[in-house]
Write a protein that holds these residues in place. Structure first.
Motif, PDB file in Angstrom:
ATOM      1  N   SER A  16      33.843  34.497  38.636  1.00  9.98           N
ATOM      2  CA  SER A  16      35.058  35.309  38.577  1.00  9.98           C
ATOM      3  C   SER A  16      34.759  36.684  37.990  1.00  9.98           C
ATOM      4  CB  SER A  16      36.131  34.621  37.736  1.00  9.98           C
ATOM      5  OG  SER A  16      36.651  33.509  38.401  1.00  9.98           O
ATOM      6  N   ALA A  17      33.894  36.717  36.982  1.00 10.26           N
ATOM      7  CA  ALA A  17      33.512  38.002  36.385  1.00 10.26           C
ATOM      8  C   ALA A  17      32.798  38.876  37.412  1.00 10.26           C
ATOM      9  CB  ALA A  17      32.623  37.771  35.168  1.00 10.26           C
ATOM     10  N   ILE A  18      31.930  38.275  38.197  1.00 10.37           N
ATOM     11  CA  ILE A  18      31.230  39.029  39.241  1.00 10.37           C
ATOM     12  C   ILE A  18      32.225  39.501  40.297  1.00 10.37           C
ATOM     13  CG2 ILE A  18      29.534  38.858  41.106  1.00 10.37           C
ATOM     14  CD1 ILE A  18      28.004  36.878  39.230  1.00 10.37           C
ATOM     15  N   GLY A  19      33.127  38.619  40.722  1.00  9.48           N
ATOM     16  CA  GLY A  19      34.153  38.999  41.686  1.00  9.48           C
ATOM     17  C   GLY A  19      35.073  40.079  41.144  1.00  9.48           C
ATOM     18  N   GLY A  20      35.292  40.074  39.837  1.00  7.05           N
ATOM     19  CA  GLY A  20      36.126  41.093  39.211  1.00  7.05           C
ATOM     20  C   GLY A  20      35.492  42.464  39.215  1.00  7.05           C
ATOM     21  N   MET A  21      34.185  42.509  39.393  1.00  4.53           N
ATOM     22  CA  MET A  21      33.492  43.803  39.466  1.00  4.53           C
ATOM     23  C   MET A  21      33.642  44.446  40.841  1.00  4.53           C
ATOM     24  SD  MET A  21      29.962  43.141  37.482  1.00  4.53           S
ATOM     25  CE  MET A  21      29.913  42.111  36.052  1.00  4.53           C
ATOM     26  N   VAL A  22      34.030  43.648  41.827  1.00  5.14           N
ATOM     27  CA  VAL A  22      34.242  44.176  43.175  1.00  5.14           C
ATOM     28  C   VAL A  22      35.683  44.679  43.242  1.00  5.14           C
ATOM     29  CG1 VAL A  22      34.237  43.631  45.630  1.00  5.14           C
ATOM     30  CG2 VAL A  22      32.616  42.490  44.112  1.00  5.14           C
ATOM     31  N   LYS A  23      35.859  45.970  43.076  1.00  3.62           N
ATOM     32  CA  LYS A  23      37.202  46.566  43.044  1.00  3.62           C
ATOM     33  C   LYS A  23      37.409  47.416  44.295  1.00  3.62           C
ATOM     34  CE  LYS A  23      38.354  45.744  38.603  1.00  3.62           C
ATOM     35  NZ  LYS A  23      39.155  44.615  38.306  1.00  3.62           N
ATOM     36  N   ILE A  24      38.536  47.190  44.937  1.00  2.49           N
ATOM     37  CA  ILE A  24      38.952  48.005  46.073  1.00  2.49           C
ATOM     38  C   ILE A  24      40.244  48.686  45.645  1.00  2.49           C
ATOM     39  CG2 ILE A  24      39.627  48.026  48.497  1.00  2.49           C
ATOM     40  CD1 ILE A  24      38.107  45.285  48.707  1.00  2.49           C
ATOM     41  N   PRO A  25      40.226  49.994  45.394  1.00  2.47           N
ATOM     42  CA  PRO A  25      41.441  50.673  44.931  1.00  2.47           C
ATOM     43  C   PRO A  25      42.555  50.599  45.976  1.00  2.47           C
ATOM     44  CG  PRO A  25      39.537  52.149  44.888  1.00  2.47           C
ATOM     45  CD  PRO A  25      39.109  50.893  45.559  1.00  2.47           C
ATOM     46  N   LEU A  26      43.754  50.357  45.481  1.00  3.01           N
ATOM     47  CA  LEU A  26      44.904  50.263  46.377  1.00  3.01           C
ATOM     48  C   LEU A  26      46.135  50.721  45.618  1.00  3.01           C
ATOM     49  CD1 LEU A  26      45.789  49.279  49.213  1.00  3.01           C
ATOM     50  CD2 LEU A  26      46.378  47.129  48.128  1.00  3.01           C
ATOM     51  N   GLY A  27      46.463  51.985  45.710  1.00  2.00           N
ATOM     52  CA  GLY A  27      47.633  52.512  45.025  1.00  2.00           C
ATOM     53  C   GLY A  27      47.510  52.371  43.526  1.00  2.00           C
ATOM     54  N   ILE A  28      48.503  51.735  42.909  1.00  3.26           N
ATOM     55  CA  ILE A  28      48.473  51.578  41.454  1.00  3.26           C
ATOM     56  C   ILE A  28      47.736  50.315  41.044  1.00  3.26           C
ATOM     57  CG2 ILE A  28      50.602  52.857  41.100  1.00  3.26           C
ATOM     58  CD1 ILE A  28      51.990  50.140  40.728  1.00  3.26           C
ATOM     59  N   ALA A  29      47.322  49.532  42.016  1.00  2.00           N
ATOM     60  CA  ALA A  29      46.592  48.297  41.716  1.00  2.00           C
ATOM     61  C   ALA A  29      45.224  48.371  42.374  1.00  2.00           C
ATOM     62  CB  ALA A  29      47.370  47.101  42.244  1.00  2.00           C
ATOM     63  N   SER A  30      44.451  47.360  42.180  1.00  2.00           N
ATOM     64  CA  SER A  30      43.174  47.255  42.876  1.00  2.00           C
ATOM     65  C   SER A  30      42.985  45.798  43.277  1.00  2.00           C
ATOM     66  CB  SER A  30      42.016  47.727  42.001  1.00  2.00           C
ATOM     67  OG  SER A  30      41.873  46.890  40.879  1.00  2.00           O
ATOM     68  N   ILE A  31      42.273  45.628  44.348  1.00  2.00           N
ATOM     69  CA  ILE A  31      41.967  44.286  44.820  1.00  2.00           C
ATOM     70  C   ILE A  31      40.611  43.905  44.254  1.00  2.00           C
ATOM     71  CG2 ILE A  31      41.441  42.891  46.846  1.00  2.00           C
ATOM     72  CD1 ILE A  31      43.320  44.716  48.423  1.00  2.00           C
ATOM     73  N   ALA A  32      40.534  42.741  43.659  1.00  4.34           N
ATOM     74  CA  ALA A  32      39.267  42.214  43.162  1.00  4.34           C
ATOM     75  C   ALA A  32      39.173  40.758  43.604  1.00  4.34           C
ATOM     76  CB  ALA A  32      39.198  42.322  41.643  1.00  4.34           C
ATOM     77  N   LEU A  33      37.973  40.263  43.676  1.00  6.96           N
ATOM     78  CA  LEU A  33      37.760  38.869  44.082  1.00  6.96           C
ATOM     79  C   LEU A  33      37.594  37.956  42.866  1.00  6.96           C
ATOM     80  CD1 LEU A  33      35.391  39.378  47.138  1.00  6.96           C
ATOM     81  CD2 LEU A  33      37.843  38.916  47.132  1.00  6.96           C
TER      82      LEU A  33
END
Length: 157
Positions: A16-33
């Motif tokens: 989960s920590a590794i997936g949390g490093m994968v950030k895709i910016p999206l407006g005021i939020a970001s998508i992470a795995l």
């Protein structure tokens, strides 16, 4: 609780920590795995432990992102715990497709409801589309990976 379950939870928290490093910016939020490993963990662990994986994964993801919502991330971690706990309960009760729907609605819509009141309606309406997309991507990734992980687990069991 067996040592094996604690070790497995630690592995999923690390993923989960590794997936949390994968950030895709999206407006005021970001998508992470960061939620995807918690969903996979729910297939192997009891509901409270899978929920803990989700909460810890979110906190680590938020930490890597600079904690943009500050102490609100503790509330989000509790929400992640609850949503993945429900996912794990539905899985253990054989509700194969309902667990995915419950996760997407819970994580993508219901988890944002407190922020309607705590921050603003504008924040809620601006964040829900991104949260629904993030929940859907995490669920789809977990759905695609789950058969391979369960097959690998059967081989080593």
């Amino acid at each position: 609780m067996k040592t094996q379950h604690i070790a497995l939870a630690a592995i999923f928290i690390s993923l989960s920590a590794i997936g949390g490093m994968v950030k895709i910016p999206l407006g005021i939020a970001s998508i992470a795995l960061d939620a995807m490993p918690a969903l996979i963990a729910a297939l192997f662990l009891v509901a409270p432990l899978a929920g803990f994986v989700a909460a810890a994964g979110h906190l680590l993801s938020a930490l890597f992102g600079g904690m943009p919502l500050g102490p609100f991330h503790l509330l989000i971690a509790l929400e992640m715990f609850a949503v993945v706990w429900l996912f794990a309960k539905l899985h253990s009760n054989g509700k194969t497709w309902w667990k995915w729907i419950a996760f997407i609605i819970g994580n993508g819509l219901l988890a944002a409801v407190p922020f309607y009141f705590l921050l603003s309606p504008a924040f809620f309406y601006a964040s829900v589309p991104g949260l629904l997309l993030a929940a859907s991507i995490n669920a789809a990734a977990a759905l695609l990976v789950a058969p391979f992980v369960t097959e690998a687990a059967r081989r080593f069991a």
